[in-house]
Every structure is written in C-alpha cells, then in structure tokens.
Design an enzyme around this catalytic site. Structure first.
Site, PDB file in Angstrom:
ATOM      1  N   SER A  58     -46.925 -46.424 -48.855  1.00  0.00           N
ATOM      2  CA  SER A  58     -48.364 -46.665 -48.706  1.00  0.00           C
ATOM      3  C   SER A  58     -49.154 -46.814 -50.005  1.00  0.00           C
ATOM      4  O   SER A  58     -50.315 -47.215 -49.973  1.00  0.00           O
ATOM      5  CB  SER A  58     -48.994 -45.555 -47.869  1.00  0.00           C
ATOM      6  OG  SER A  58     -48.772 -45.795 -46.505  1.00  0.00           O
TER       7      SER A  58
ATOM      8  N   LYS B  94     -58.788 -42.486 -51.806  1.00  0.00           N
ATOM      9  CA  LYS B  94     -58.404 -42.835 -50.437  1.00  0.00           C
ATOM     10  C   LYS B  94     -59.007 -41.832 -49.458  1.00  0.00           C
ATOM     11  O   LYS B  94     -59.016 -40.629 -49.734  1.00  0.00           O
ATOM     12  CB  LYS B  94     -56.880 -42.826 -50.323  1.00  0.00           C
ATOM     13  CG  LYS B  94     -56.343 -43.288 -48.979  1.00  0.00           C
ATOM     14  CD  LYS B  94     -54.818 -43.218 -48.962  1.00  0.00           C
ATOM     15  CE  LYS B  94     -54.235 -43.823 -47.694  1.00  0.00           C
ATOM     16  NZ  LYS B  94     -52.758 -43.739 -47.663  1.00  0.00           N
TER      17      LYS B  94
ATOM     18  N   SER C 243     -50.579 -48.217 -46.338  1.00  0.00           N
ATOM     19  CA  SER C 243     -51.854 -47.814 -45.770  1.00  0.00           C
ATOM     20  C   SER C 243     -52.981 -47.676 -46.789  1.00  0.00           C
ATOM     21  O   SER C 243     -54.148 -47.761 -46.409  1.00  0.00           O
ATOM     22  CB  SER C 243     -51.697 -46.485 -45.048  1.00  0.00           C
ATOM     23  OG  SER C 243     -51.449 -45.434 -45.957  1.00  0.00           O
TER      24      SER C 243
END
Lengths: 120, 508
Positions: free
Chosen positions: B183, B84, B159
């Site tokens: 997330s 990420k 997210s």
C-alpha cells in the site's frame, strides 16, 4: 436467496482431506462477523466470496504437514516493564467520540433481556 | 524557488528555510493553496489549514530567534507534510476513509505523527485511501476516489493513493503511508514517487489504525530517496506503546548529508549482488512494457558496477493465497472493535432492537463492500472447522515464503530487484468489479510483507503512455541503510524523479 455456497475443488490423490466439495454457510459466517446486510448486499457478497475462495483454496491441496506456522516475523516474546504512573486520556475527551452517551457512560441498548427472549 | 516545482523537495526547502530565503508560513500557504486548487485530484480527505498555519508561524518564530540552531533539535522545522487518514492525529479527524469512522477525532497522536511534529513538521491534512487500507486503487474510499496526476482518468494506486497524489502533485513535501501488502510501494510506483516500507518493527504502529497487525508498517512517501531517508530516520525506533516495535537502533543516514562528499557510485555498488527472482520476471500478467523498463533498470545497475544474480523464490505462488487468508483473518479480528459503542458510527435503531442488532446494523452500514468481503473471509477462515485448513495452512505457507528470502540473502544476493507492480496505473473502474483481479496487482509486494522485509519503490522509467513505472528494491531485514544507498545511487544516475506530472504544473 441461497445461503449455501458449494465449491467444487479438484482433489489430489495424495491428500485424504475432504477436498472434493466444501461448503461455506454464508448466513452463519455473516452472523459470526456481526454484519447485517441487505438482500442485494448478500448476493454481491456471495459471488465475491466464491471468486476469492477459489483463489485461496489452492493452498489447501498442498502438503505442509511438516512446516511450522509463522505468525509474525520478529518472534513472540514478552516485554515486561515496571508499572509506571502516567497520564491517561480524560474521560470527557473519550466520551466525545461516543455515538450515544450519558454523562460519563456509554449508552447501549438493553443488554440483559427478559427470560426466553435471549439472542441465541 | 516556489515557481520551480522540479527543485522543490524536503532537502531543498530545508536549505531555503535555514537561509531564511523562504518562510515556513509562506511554504505552508503555498501547499495549502495548491491543495485547494487541485482538490479535484482527491488527494486529501481533510485539510487542516488553521492548525498548519499556526504551527508554521511558530516555526518561523523559532527560526527567527534561534537561526540555524533551531534545525538541530527540529530537523523538519517548517516542512509541510501529509498523513494518510489511517494514522491517528490528535484533534484532527481520522476516518480510515470509512463511514464507520466518518466523525472520529483521535484523542492522541500516532507515535510516527508525534515524532514528525516533534521534529518540526507541519501537518497539512489527512490523505485519501482505500477504506481501512483495503484496496490497490484508492477506489474503495467511502468518500471519493483519487486520480493519478499523470493521467486523471487513471487510479493513483492504493491503498495510500492520496498520500502518493499529494506528493506527486506537490500538494505536500512528503507524506506518511501504511503498507500491509504493498500500500505504500504500489501507489508510489503508479504516481512516480519514492515509497518505502520499512522492516517490520522498524516504525511503531501505535496509532496506526490496525488492519493486519503482523503485516502493517508505517513508512515514508517522498519525491526522492534522500527525503524518504530523512523521514524514516525520524519516525523509526522502539516505542513502549508497540510491543512489536524492535529495540534496534534507528538507521543512520550520514551519507545523506548533502554537505558530505557523496561516495563515488562505483565504491558503493561495485560488486553488489543484485538478485533477480526468476519467478517474478517471467510471471504471467506482467506487462511487457513494464518488463522491458525493469530490464533496462537492471542493466543500469550493471553499468554502475553491480552484478545481477538470478535467484529463485520458489514459493512465490503461495504468497497471494496466504496473504488473502492471513490479512483478512487479522482484519476480521481487528475490525471487531467497531461496534457503535465507544466511537464510530451507530446505525439508527428502533427501541426493539437488541444489542446484537445494534452491532450488526452499525457494522453492516458502516463498512464498505471490500471491507465486508474481507471481514467475512477472515471470519470464515478463523471459524471452527476451517481454522486448520485455511488459517494455519496459510501461516505455514508464510514460513515457506519467508524462508525463500532468508535463503536468497544468505546464499546469493545483497539486495533483490523486481517490478513494484506488474502494470502501470490502470483506468478508474477497470478492476472494481473483480476483487481477485485487483488482488493480483500486489503479487510483487505481498511476499515482502509476509517476510517482514524492507522494500522501496523508486521511479525507473515511463511506458508508451507516459505513465511512471516503479522499480522495487527489497533489502534484508534491518538493512534499510544499504537499501536506501543503492536506491540513491540509481536515482542520482537517472533523471526519472525530475519529471513533473503534466496536470500539476499550475501555480497558485
């Protein structure tokens, strides 16, 4: 553009806090947050903030006087160790990410201004 | 093996690499090609083919010279992974999907990344996300949205949306995400994969870009429970660079060793008390189809020998409000570091502009709308006169939410089961105009972060639109081993993980 948002809140009988009307001075808060916004952005923000505050405001009406706050689940304690000599980042590597630099220094606008010219 | 995506995962790839039936470079190229071919899914912000291929060639060399022994020191040797873009990677651009960090090149690796690299993992690139991890749909990325591989008109969740897409669409074998309020778990649920948020303190946060430091955790996203467990065992552990990382021994995952005889399901799950929070299952906003799928999953546990126990988490209704005070408060403080001086974007300024104007302009144009919202809310609830009424009150509510879980685990159950999200993946743009509607998507995941507990989302079925649904299992603190064991038993008794998203069955 209105910078004051009035939020009407339901008052509860057992609460003496001033819950009926609260105010957020948006202009002041945005300034504290060091954000410069266009008029359109400010308007958007204002309506968004009203919605969000309406959601979180219900917490204020609850009596939690006897509850201890929980900052972090694992508790706070100091973790000491002996100083150790180690590697550090090279100045050049760090400076490369700076938007403006001069040699090994970060360059910023004038910090100390003429008398009477200071940011309040 | 590379022509059958349904059997391609970390464990199977490691076996093939060990047996030299496939090379690390071959595997890396396979994923790099897929990532390029399926670029439209928006999974990656940055790909790093050059470095990835270099590392893969080194892995091949090591396997050629040392054979299977190479995997003892490097248990992920040759495994292509995605990270990420919230997690720092040395010399590889890390943006947090924000214009303010558009060109930021970290001079160091996050501890979790360093550990993956040391274990032989190959970093393919950096995945898309909501800016600074603030969002539940990946639509808050400053660069582009990502779309759900099961239905490209829908969001992949957020997210960590890009990481979820990368794994679900087989653009990497596994990924790291970060989870502050759901997330990792919510995008895992929306994208039909496994996502684990570890106990707070299990994984070092060093090098994870800070959003809300008392809630953030890095965790694995993978195609199955075994893969997630393997990644967790590698990234966890105390770290002198993160004082909140705990001195708890990393979890042992002996049960994962595929050569060992798997314990029979009944012996591991028999008598297990699975708590079902009554406040969650009857919550307004839960989609009836999701509720039905979750109830079927709970029945499956009963079939496997577990016992369902109704539990109460009475302060659940305070969690969302507490979270949306605490997380923005911590964010407003953490994001104060973006000042246009040492790194990140600086606005064009005129010579007349003061230092304050430079800060404010840089931040104003560098942060997106949701980030600005949260900074302002956070600044407000921490400001003089409001601190006690909002921030302190939220921290008190946090304790109540925390104690609900403590009590449940003490008195009633070994594990808690509930939906990961009240809905399956929603349409792109469906919720962008209403921040609060977006926040409500996190009602089942947020309490877990407030309480610092470990939780995993695993696929548990599909709705009538063929969208995957996630089951969330919540464990007691530091009890990842049991959590993963139970998840594994459910997984191996259902076939949900084997379904492939329809849009990704293309071959390079």
């Amino acid at each position: 553009m209105a910078n004051q948002i009035n939020i009407i809140m339901s008052s509860t009988e057992n609460q003496k806090k001033k819950l009926a009307v609260d105010q957020i001075d948006l202009k002041k808060t945005v300034k504290l947050a060091y954000l410069s916004l266009t008029p359109t952005e400010s308007e958007q923000l204002e309506s968004d903030i009203i919605k969000i505050l309406n959601t979180i405001d219900k917490l204020r009406a609850i009596d939690l006087a006897t509850v201890e706050p929980l900052y972090q689940v694992n508790g706070f304690f100091n973790r000491f160790r002996e100083d150790q000599k180690g590697d550090h980042l090279q100045i050049q590597t760090v400076i490369e990410n700076a938007p403006d630099a001069l040699g090994r220094f970060f360059r910023v606008p004038l910090v100390v201004e003429k008398e009477g010219d200071l940011e309040q | 093996m590379l022509d059958d995506l349904s059997i391609l995962n970390i464990q199977s790839s490691l076996r093939k690499l060990k047996e030299k039936k496939i090379g690390a470079l071959e595997l890396t190229d396979f994923f790099l090609n897929r990532a390029k071919k399926l670029e439209a899914l928006g999974a990656y912000i940055t790909l790093d083919p050059e470095q990835a291929r270099k590392e893969a060639a080194l892995a091949d060399h090591l396997i050629a010279t040392e054979g299977k022994d190479a995997f003892i020191k490097k248990p992920l040797l040759g495994v292509p992974l995605a990270i990420k873009d919230m997690i720092c990677t040395k010399d590889l651009k890390t943006t947090a999907a924000s214009l303010i960090l558009e060109n930021f090149i970290p001079p160091y690796d996050a501890t979790a990344v360093a550990k993956l690299k040391a274990a032989g993992g190959i970093i393919l690139g950096k995945t898309n996300m909501d800016e600074f991890a603030m969002g539940s749909s990946n639509e808050n990325s400053a660069f582009f949205a990502a779309c759900n591989p099961w239905d490209t008109s829908r969001v992949p969740g957020g997210s960590s949306g890009g990481s979820a897409v990368a794994v679900a669409a087989r653009l990497a074998l596994g990924a790291l995400g970060t989870d502050t309020g759901g997330s990792i778990r919510q995008p895992a649920a929306f994208s039909g994969i496994v996502g684990l948020k570890p106990t707070y303190g299990r994984v070092s946060r060093y090098g994870a870009i800070a959003f809300a430091s008392s809630l953030d955790q890095i965790g694995p996203m993978a195609l199955n429970v075994d893969d997630a467990s393997l990644l967790l065992s590698i990234i966890s552990g105390e770290d002198q660079h993160d004082s909140t990382s705990a001195a708890v021994a990393p979890p042992k995952f002996n049960f994962l060793n595929s050569e060992n005889k798997e314990q029979s399901p009944s012996s591991s799950i028999k008598g297990l008390r699975i708590g079902v929070p009554k406040e969650y299952m009857s919550a307004a906003g839960i989609n009836p189809e999701v509720e039905k799928i979750i109830r079927a999953a709970l029945e499956k546990f009963v079939e496997l020998g577990a016992r369902l126990v109704e539990i109460s988490l009475p302060n659940t209704n305070l969690a969302l409000a507490a979270y949306y005070i605490i997380a923005p408060a911590e964010a407003s403080s953490n994001l104060a570091r973006y000042d246009g001086v040492r790194y990140g974007r600086r606005a064009k300024i005129s010579p007349k502009d003061s230092l304050f104007e430079m800060y404010a302009k840089s931040r104003g144009e560098g942060f997106g709308r949701e980030v600005r919202r949260r900074i302002v809310i956070g600044t407000y609830v921490l400001s003089s006169g409001y601190y006690d009424a909002y921030y302190l009150q939220a921290l008190k509510a946090r304790r109540l939410v925390f104690e609900d879980f403590v009590k449940a685990f003490q008195d009633c159950c070994d594990i808690i089961a509930c939906p990961t999200s009240p809905t399956t993946a929603f349409k792109l743009n469906e919720k962008t105009s209403d921040p609060v509607a977006m926040y409500l998507n996190d009602i089942y995941t947020i309490p877990v972060n407030l309480a610092g507990l470990p939780a995993i989302s695993i696929p548990c079925g599909f709705d009538s639109q063929k969208l995957p649904c996630g089951l969330q299992l919540i464990g007691n603190a530091w009890d990842e081993e049991r959590l993963l064991k139970v998840a594994k038993i459910y997984e191996s008794n259902t076939g949900w993980k084997d379904r492939l998203p329809p849009t990704v069955e293309v071959l390079p």
